[in-house]
Design an enzyme around this catalytic site. Structure first.
Site: not given
Ligand code: IPE
Ligand code: IPE
Ligand code: MG
Length: 246
Positions: A21, A69
């Site tokens: 991330d 996502n």
């Protein structure tokens, strides 16, 4: 100080999972579009994979694209999917040279055709490698995994292969996309966020969690070693008390 030499080989996790991330924030910090961050994350993938294989880790799972996502801007999703194709094409030789097997978890049939076929090709071309398994979580979510496992079990009941009483933790675990992979002992998330974001929900039941403040594109071998050293200094009790542990 050489961090690698601090790692105790006997206490090495067999399976390490990583939530990669911070690509977008890394790019922003550099005054660049988000995609620049994703591109620069590839080096971190390479370094971490190499470090894991060198240490003797058996399974490395990387969260590369979650089911959530898809909600990102179309441009970013497209760029990520193309980057995957490009990276797969570039890295398969290196995986073979390093004797690393590629696998995937997630509903990969829903990936764009080019990404799906590049992935299948990579899996096929590395299937006989034995040193380490690199698992890409793509269009993956923990809830999806548990739901698809449940569906399989329901079908088996419907077909009379098993009865409802046969369903236990073991059988459910065997129906997850990770059925042949041991649960990760260690989960690393970069970028300072402290959440699971629908990653391996079932499989992380007893994993040690390690949060690194570093954005993924800056993640290097030393940060990886640091996470393992931290893990090795923890006491894993699994419900018992200290005195019961040998
Ligand atoms: C992780 O970085 C990569 C993917 C989720 C594909 P992000 O893109 O989430 O970066 P931040 O969290 O916005 O900084
Ligand atoms: C999790 O990161 C998914 C991947 C790393 C592929 P996100 O950046 O998408 O997670 P949230 O939405 O901020 O929790
Ligand atoms: Mg993020």
């Amino acid at each position: 100080m050489d961090l690698k030499s601090e790692i105790i080989p006997e206490k090495l996790p067999k399976h390490i999972a990583i939530i990669m991330d911070g690509n977008g924030r890394w790019a922003k910090q550099h005054g660049k579009p988000r995609v620049f961050g994703h591109r620069n994350g590839v080096k971190a993938v390479r370094e971490t994979t190499e470090a894991a294989a060198e240490l003797g880790v058996s399974y490395l799972t990387l969260y590369a694209f979650s089911t959530e996502n898809w909600k990102r801007p179309k441009l970013e999703v497209g760029a990520l999917m193309r980057l995957l194709v490009e990276t797969l094409h570039k890295e398969i030789n290196t995986l073979n040279k390093n004797n690393i097997k590629l696998q995937a978890i997630g509903d990969i049939s829903l990936l764009p055709k080019e990404t799906h076929s590049a992935l299948l090709k990579g899996i096929e071309n590395t299937k006989n490698n034995t040193r380490m398994t690199l698992i890409l979580a793509l269009n993956y979510s923990g809830k999806w995994d548990i739901a698809q496992a449940t569906k399989q079990l329901a079908k088996q009941v419907q077909e009379g292969v098993i009865s409802p009483e046969d369903i236990d933790e073991e059988r459910l675990a065997q129906s997850l996309s990770t059925s042949k992979i041991p649960d990760p002992e260690l989960l690393i998330r970069t970028s300072g966020e402290r959440r699971i974001s629908n990653f391996l929900l079932w499989q992380l039941a007893y994993s040690e969690l390690y949060f690194s403040p570093v954005f993924w594109p800056d993640f290097r071998k030393d940060q990886f070693y640091q996470a393992i050293i931290d893990y090795q200094n923890r006491e894993r009790r699994f419900g018992k008390i200290s005195e019961q542990l040998v």
